[in-house]
Scaffold this motif. Structure first.
Motif, mmCIF file in Angstrom:
data_model
loop_
_atom_site.group_PDB
_atom_site.id
_atom_site.type_symbol
_atom_site.label_atom_id
_atom_site.label_comp_id
_atom_site.label_asym_id
_atom_site.label_seq_id
_atom_site.Cartn_x
_atom_site.Cartn_y
_atom_site.Cartn_z
ATOM 1 N N LEU A 44 0.858 -1.186 0.000
ATOM 2 C CA LEU A 44 0.000 0.000 0.000
ATOM 3 C C LEU A 44 0.891 1.232 0.000
ATOM 4 O O LEU A 44 1.759 1.375 0.868
ATOM 5 C CB LEU A 44 -0.896 -0.007 1.237
ATOM 6 N N ALA A 45 0.686 2.091 -0.970
ATOM 7 C CA ALA A 45 1.519 3.307 -1.083
ATOM 8 C C ALA A 45 0.662 4.427 -1.639
ATOM 9 O O ALA A 45 1.013 5.063 -2.633
ATOM 10 C CB ALA A 45 2.719 3.022 -1.984
ATOM 11 N N THR A 46 -0.463 4.670 -0.982
ATOM 12 C CA THR A 46 -1.451 5.598 -1.540
ATOM 13 C C THR A 46 -1.259 7.044 -1.102
ATOM 14 O O THR A 46 -2.056 7.917 -1.475
ATOM 15 C CB THR A 46 -2.889 5.127 -1.195
ATOM 16 N N GLY A 47 -0.215 7.311 -0.317
ATOM 17 C CA GLY A 47 0.130 8.698 0.001
ATOM 18 C C GLY A 47 -0.943 9.439 0.775
ATOM 19 O O GLY A 47 -1.766 8.839 1.476
ATOM 20 N N GLY A 48 -0.940 10.758 0.614
ATOM 21 C CA GLY A 48 -1.911 11.579 1.336
ATOM 22 C C GLY A 48 -2.409 12.716 0.472
ATOM 23 O O GLY A 48 -1.912 12.938 -0.626
ATOM 24 N N ARG A 49 -3.416 13.403 0.968
ATOM 25 C CA ARG A 49 -3.978 14.558 0.264
ATOM 26 C C ARG A 49 -4.126 15.710 1.255
ATOM 27 O O ARG A 49 -4.277 15.482 2.461
ATOM 28 C CB ARG A 49 -5.347 14.197 -0.332
ATOM 29 N N PRO A 50 -4.104 16.946 0.755
ATOM 30 C CA PRO A 50 -4.214 18.088 1.670
ATOM 31 C C PRO A 50 -5.553 18.081 2.403
ATOM 32 O O PRO A 50 -6.567 17.671 1.840
ATOM 33 C CB PRO A 50 -4.134 19.306 0.746
ATOM 34 N N LYS A 51 -5.518 18.577 3.640
ATOM 35 C CA LYS A 51 -6.758 18.666 4.422
ATOM 36 C C LYS A 51 -7.382 20.040 4.209
ATOM 37 O O LYS A 51 -6.668 21.016 3.988
ATOM 38 C CB LYS A 51 -6.451 18.558 5.919
ATOM 39 N N TYR A 52 -8.683 20.090 4.356
ATOM 40 C CA TYR A 52 -9.402 21.361 4.480
ATOM 41 C C TYR A 52 -9.866 21.464 5.928
ATOM 42 O O TYR A 52 -10.243 20.438 6.504
ATOM 43 C CB TYR A 52 -10.645 21.352 3.588
ATOM 44 N N PRO A 53 -9.887 22.643 6.514
ATOM 45 C CA PRO A 53 -10.446 22.731 7.870
ATOM 46 C C PRO A 53 -11.948 22.449 7.806
ATOM 47 O O PRO A 53 -12.601 22.834 6.834
ATOM 48 C CB PRO A 53 -10.174 24.185 8.286
ATOM 49 N N SER A 54 -12.463 21.750 8.817
ATOM 50 C CA SER A 54 -13.861 21.311 8.726
ATOM 51 C C SER A 54 -14.834 22.353 9.271
ATOM 52 O O SER A 54 -16.012 22.339 8.943
ATOM 53 C CB SER A 54 -14.023 19.999 9.498
ATOM 54 N N ASN A 55 -14.326 23.256 10.104
ATOM 55 C CA ASN A 55 -15.259 24.112 10.854
ATOM 56 C C ASN A 55 -15.231 25.573 10.406
ATOM 57 O O ASN A 55 -15.598 26.462 11.170
ATOM 58 C CB ASN A 55 -14.901 24.036 12.346
ATOM 59 N N ILE A 56 -14.764 25.843 9.207
ATOM 60 C CA ILE A 56 -14.682 27.236 8.752
ATOM 61 C C ILE A 56 -15.595 27.419 7.545
ATOM 62 O O ILE A 56 -15.384 26.791 6.497
ATOM 63 C CB ILE A 56 -13.227 27.628 8.411
ATOM 64 N N ALA A 57 -16.595 28.262 7.714
ATOM 65 C CA ALA A 57 -17.556 28.472 6.624
ATOM 66 C C ALA A 57 -16.836 28.982 5.382
ATOM 67 O O ALA A 57 -16.024 29.901 5.461
ATOM 68 C CB ALA A 57 -18.620 29.486 7.073
ATOM 69 N N GLY A 58 -17.129 28.361 4.267
ATOM 70 C CA GLY A 58 -16.558 28.794 2.982
ATOM 71 C C GLY A 58 -15.174 28.248 2.694
ATOM 72 O O GLY A 58 -14.627 28.497 1.614
ATOM 73 N N ALA A 59 -14.592 27.484 3.637
ATOM 74 C CA ALA A 59 -13.202 27.020 3.466
ATOM 75 C C ALA A 59 -13.047 26.199 2.197
ATOM 76 O O ALA A 59 -12.179 26.471 1.366
ATOM 77 C CB ALA A 59 -12.762 26.216 4.689
ATOM 78 N N GLN A 60 -13.886 25.180 2.046
ATOM 79 C CA GLN A 60 -13.741 24.304 0.875
ATOM 80 C C GLN A 60 -14.352 24.919 -0.375
ATOM 81 O O GLN A 60 -13.829 24.779 -1.473
ATOM 82 C CB GLN A 60 -14.374 22.939 1.163
ATOM 83 N N GLU A 61 -15.449 25.662 -0.163
ATOM 84 C CA GLU A 61 -16.140 26.248 -1.318
ATOM 85 C C GLU A 61 -15.233 27.242 -2.053
ATOM 86 O O GLU A 61 -15.178 27.270 -3.279
ATOM 87 C CB GLU A 61 -17.416 26.936 -0.822
ATOM 88 N N TYR A 62 -14.508 28.041 -1.284
ATOM 89 C CA TYR A 62 -13.741 29.113 -1.919
ATOM 90 C C TYR A 62 -12.226 28.907 -1.897
ATOM 91 O O TYR A 62 -11.506 29.612 -2.591
ATOM 92 C CB TYR A 62 -14.081 30.454 -1.252
ATOM 93 N N GLY A 63 -11.753 27.988 -1.049
ATOM 94 C CA GLY A 63 -10.300 27.852 -0.903
ATOM 95 C C GLY A 63 -9.713 26.806 -1.824
ATOM 96 O O GLY A 63 -10.417 25.932 -2.338
ATOM 97 N N ILE A 64 -8.415 26.915 -2.039
ATOM 98 C CA ILE A 64 -7.688 25.886 -2.791
ATOM 99 C C ILE A 64 -6.646 25.264 -1.862
ATOM 100 O O ILE A 64 -6.493 25.694 -0.711
ATOM 101 C CB ILE A 64 -6.998 26.456 -4.054
ATOM 102 N N THR A 65 -5.932 24.255 -2.359
ATOM 103 C CA THR A 65 -4.803 23.690 -1.621
ATOM 104 C C THR A 65 -3.619 23.613 -2.579
ATOM 105 O O THR A 65 -3.740 23.974 -3.759
ATOM 106 C CB THR A 65 -5.124 22.277 -1.091
ATOM 107 N N SER A 66 -2.522 23.061 -2.064
ATOM 108 C CA SER A 66 -1.342 22.895 -2.929
ATOM 109 C C SER A 66 -1.655 21.981 -4.122
ATOM 110 O O SER A 66 -0.969 22.059 -5.145
ATOM 111 C CB SER A 66 -0.161 22.344 -2.124
ATOM 112 N N ASP A 67 -2.683 21.134 -4.006
ATOM 113 C CA ASP A 67 -3.071 20.285 -5.139
ATOM 114 C C ASP A 67 -3.532 21.119 -6.337
ATOM 115 O O ASP A 67 -3.532 20.633 -7.470
ATOM 116 C CB ASP A 67 -4.223 19.338 -4.742
ATOM 117 N N ASP A 68 -3.968 22.342 -6.069
ATOM 118 C CA ASP A 68 -4.470 23.200 -7.155
ATOM 119 C C ASP A 68 -3.448 24.255 -7.572
ATOM 120 O O ASP A 68 -3.362 24.597 -8.751
ATOM 121 C CB ASP A 68 -5.751 23.916 -6.703
#
Ligand code: FAD
Ligand code: NDP
Length: 513
Positions: free
Chosen positions: A177-201
């Protein structure tokens, strides 16, 4: 029985398209080794295993980021990590060199601008060439590659899911198994995932991110904010606690002080509370200070979360294979042989508990594992004294213990810290600020003074530290270092000249040759 049931489910969903491995007909597995994850560790392990004439397959599949960014074979390092990061860091360093060049007599017409899309296209094209190169290498080494997302059906059977929904079954004697990891988004911040990016982007943006808020204060946050600043963009780092947790904190402070002095804005001891889109299409971020509880806000074009990474283990169906994870981190628990709680299933790289999240360690662990499985080798991966570099505007490379770790482990009376502020020769004519160019070597105080840790801030820190890492691995002592002749004029020679101890309180500033 579970394998049959899995095969039946698969057959019902895609009649005619699933393949039932030989395990079901002849009792023998289809593959000697099946690797799930075609990143740094998985590819290294698969290619090494194939050298022993074994039948090897790799399953690699990239789930697009929440923003829809996707990429090819090679894993994090190649596509959204080390490679695009180092190239963008280089682009930023070139901006500094352009300024230096004028002091060295080059006439550079003004204004000098950086064009993000030109850089991004060149970097992305290079990454695509690496994706292709990895496919060719697998083919050359007769490793079967499948662009499928793997999950366990039972301890020896993997179901691979294709983009269109088709499924294929595989059976294997050994599974890595060598599936690595992915960036996290904070779970408790309104708009974090909707408007934010990570290093993946970030590395795949076609247009400049503009004024950017980077949340987090470790490797990813500082490196990305560092190159964005170097490219002339307005970049802010928001940190809730200390920078570069786990690193020598005196060095970490120098790294961030330098960044701050050269244009990166730092918002300290605060955390974002919400992200909203304005009517003009910008992002209004509100944050709160931990001490005062006061709130503030500002507008940005891009918000990038660099708040850590989560192992990609949730969809592997590990339970049916008896593979244990640490419930707190989701990482796979392995022993010194990289074996999981299921004896023929191994795990390497970023998904493993307690290992460094670095490409060279994943590669070395993968190669050694293949040699132990199929060759005569019994060597285990040694995770001590792993060198690393943070590619911030002024780079920080280190190997071994930090001053805090050495003090904690041996006590302050048993360690000697040698240190020096130095001026890289190339900074002189360019009139660059060398105030944060600093070296620290942590030694034992016993006998020959074994070197326990080396820390270097300055240009080409990775190149400097790499060679010394060998010395430290071989048990180098301070007295041996003092007998080592320097190469003049270099920054690395300052290491072999270290003679001032912190204990003495003497001024550690190096002057002249
Ligand atoms: P990965 O390289 O992440 O590969 C895992 C692969 O498995 C991926 O392709 C993934 O899509 C795939 N996968 C996941 N689940 C499945 C599944 N179920 N089925 C099939 N495939 C699956 N390290 C350094 O040493 N130096 C650096 O300068 C450096 N810079 C970095 C910069 C950034 C921004 C980041 C994020 C990381 C950086 N790293 C760096 C860390 C380095 O990239 C990782 O440590 C390394 O890639 C880990 O390798 P891996 O094999 O564990 O996993
Ligand atoms: P890390 O886990 O190292 O750091 C996460 C950062 O985010 C910390 O500063 C943490 O602060 C902060 N943070 C976490 N949660 C929140 C939150 N909710 N709000 C605000 N801040 C938060 O993750 P990285 O993604 O930076 O790096 C992952 C790994 O990738 C590294 O460990 C490294 O091994 C590898 N890597 C290697 C590189 C290299 O070799 N040059 C470059 C980049 C990555 P706190 O300390 O307070 O928890």
């Amino acid at each position: 029985m579970a394998a049959l049931w899995g095969a039946w489910r698969c057959f019902r969903s895609q009649p005619g398209l699933c393949r039932i491995g030989r395990a079901l007909s002849s009792g023998k597995s289809e593959y000697d080794l099946l690797v799930i994850g075609g990143g740094s560790g998985g590819l290294a392990c698969a290619k090494e295993a194939s050298q022993f004439g074994k039948k090897v397959a790799v399953l690699d599949f990239v789930d697009p980021s929440p923003k829809g960014t996707k990429w090819g074979l090679g894993g994090t390092c190649v596509n959204v990590g080390c490679i695009p990061k180092k190239l963008m860091h280089q682009a930023a360093l070139l901006g500094g060199s352009l300024k230096d060049a004028q002091r060295y007599g080059w006439n550079i017409s003004h204004p000098v601008n950086h064009d993000w899309s030109t850089m991004a296209k060149a970097v992305q094209n290079y990454v695509k060439s690496l994706n292709w190169g990895h496919r060719v290498q697998l083919q050359d080494k007769k490793v079967k590659y499948f662009n499928l997302k793997g999950r366990f059906v039972d301890a020896h059977t993997i179901c691979g899911l294709a983009k269109g929904g088709k499924e294929i079954l595989f059976t294997a004697e050994n599974i890595v198994l060598a599936t690595g990891g992915r960036p996290k988004y904070p779970s408790n911040i309104a708009g974090a995932q909707e408007y934010g990016i990570t290093s993946d982007d970030l590395f795949w943006l076609k247009k400049s991110p503009g004024k950017t808020l980077v949340v987090g204060a470790s490797y990813v946050a500082l490196e990305c904010a560092g190159f964005l600043t170097g490219l002339g963009l307005n970049a802010t780092v928001m940190r809730r606690s200390i920078p570069l947790r786990g690193f020598d904190q005196q060095m970490a402070a120098f790294v961030t002080d330098y960044m701050e002095a050269y244009g990166t804005r730092f918002l300290k001891k605060c955390s974002p509370t919400k992200v909203k889109k304005t009517e003009h299409g910008r992002l209004r971020v509100t944050w709160k200070y931990a001490d005062s509880g006061k709130e503030k806000s500002d507008e940005f074009d891009t918000v990038m979360w660099a708040v850590g990474r989560a192992p990609d283990t949730q969809t592997l169906n590990l339970e049916v294979a008896g593979v244990k994870t640490n419930p707190a981190t989701g990482k796979i628990v392995v022993d010194a042989r990289e074996a999981t709680s299921s004896s023929h299933i191994y795990a390497i790289g970023d998904i493993t508990e307690g290992r460094p999240e670095l490409t060279p360690t994943a590669i070395a662990a993968g190669k050694l594992l293949a040699r132990r499985l199929f060759g005569q080798c019994t060597d285990l991966m040694d995770y001590d004294n792993v060198p690393t570099t943070v590619f911030t505007p002024l780079e920080y490379g280190c190997v071994g213990l930090s001053e805090e770790e050495a003090t904690g482990r041996f006590g302050p009376d048993h360690i000697e810290v040698y240190h020096a502020f130095y001026k890289p020769l190339e900074f002189t004519v360019a009139e660059r600020d060398a105030a944060k160019c600093y070296i620290k070597m942590v030694c034992s105080r016993e006998k020959e003074q074994r070197i326990l840790g080396l820390h270097f801030i300055g240009p080409n820190a990775g190149e400097v530290i790499q060679g010394f890492a060998l010395g430290i691995r071989c048990g180098a002592t301070y007295s041996q270092l003092m007998k080592t002749v320097g190469i003049h004029p270099t920054c690395a020679e300052e290491v072999v000249k270290l003679h001032i101890t912190k204990r003495s309180g003497a001024d550690p500033t190096v002057t002249g040759c």
